[in-house]
Motif scaffolding. Sequence first.
Motif, PDB file in Angstrom:
ATOM      1  N   UNK A 198      -5.997   5.031   0.047  1.00  0.00           N
ATOM      2  CA  UNK A 198      -6.651   3.905   0.721  1.00  0.00           C
ATOM      3  C   UNK A 198      -8.108   3.765   0.284  1.00  0.00           C
ATOM      4  N   UNK A 199      -8.786   4.888   0.103  1.00  0.00           N
ATOM      5  CA  UNK A 199     -10.181   4.831  -0.360  1.00  0.00           C
ATOM      6  C   UNK A 199     -10.265   4.274  -1.780  1.00  0.00           C
ATOM      7  N   UNK A 200      -9.339   4.703  -2.635  1.00  0.00           N
ATOM      8  CA  UNK A 200      -9.311   4.177  -3.998  1.00  0.00           C
ATOM      9  C   UNK A 200      -9.022   2.671  -3.989  1.00  0.00           C
ATOM     10  N   UNK A 201      -8.079   2.272  -3.162  1.00  0.00           N
ATOM     11  CA  UNK A 201      -7.726   0.850  -3.040  1.00  0.00           C
ATOM     12  C   UNK A 201      -8.938   0.049  -2.564  1.00  0.00           C
ATOM     13  N   UNK A 208       0.832  -1.207   0.000  1.00  0.00           N
ATOM     14  CA  UNK A 208       0.000   0.000   0.000  1.00  0.00           C
ATOM     15  C   UNK A 208       0.865   1.255   0.000  1.00  0.00           C
ATOM     16  N   UNK A 209       1.937   1.244   0.790  1.00  0.00           N
ATOM     17  CA  UNK A 209       2.826   2.410   0.838  1.00  0.00           C
ATOM     18  C   UNK A 209       3.504   2.654  -0.505  1.00  0.00           C
ATOM     19  N   UNK A 210       3.905   1.591  -1.180  1.00  0.00           N
ATOM     20  CA  UNK A 210       4.554   1.741  -2.485  1.00  0.00           C
ATOM     21  C   UNK A 210       3.574   2.315  -3.512  1.00  0.00           C
ATOM     22  N   UNK A 211       2.319   1.917  -3.437  1.00  0.00           N
ATOM     23  CA  UNK A 211       1.311   2.487  -4.334  1.00  0.00           C
ATOM     24  C   UNK A 211       1.178   3.977  -4.044  1.00  0.00           C
TER      25      UNK A 211
END
Length: 110
Positions: free
Chosen positions: A43-46, A28-31
């Motif tokens: 995070x919402x998009x994920x 998640x951090x790399x994204x």
Amino acid sequence: MRRDVFQAIADPTRRSIIGLLAMQTLTLNAVAENYTISRPAISKHIKVLEECGLIEIKQEGRERYCKAKLDKLNEVNDWITQYKQFWETKLDALGDYLKSIQDQNVTKTT
């Protein structure tokens, strides 16, 4: 909330995330590092992408890894294909009509 793949791809950031994850599995951090928007926004998009079945998230130790599941995009391809066939038929008919008009004009002028 029930979401579908069309809702997921409606947003350019989500389309970009899908493209990014299509190349490799990322944390998640790399994204989030690839975008200037906030981490909570990513995070919402994920979450939307996960709810639509376009990505899956796996916990490995302290990290959460995002992996693209592109087979769900077949729904979009199927939808587009039906309209592609429709428009190709219409445009072919228009082409035939314009050619017949052009042929008639050539016949009249000779």
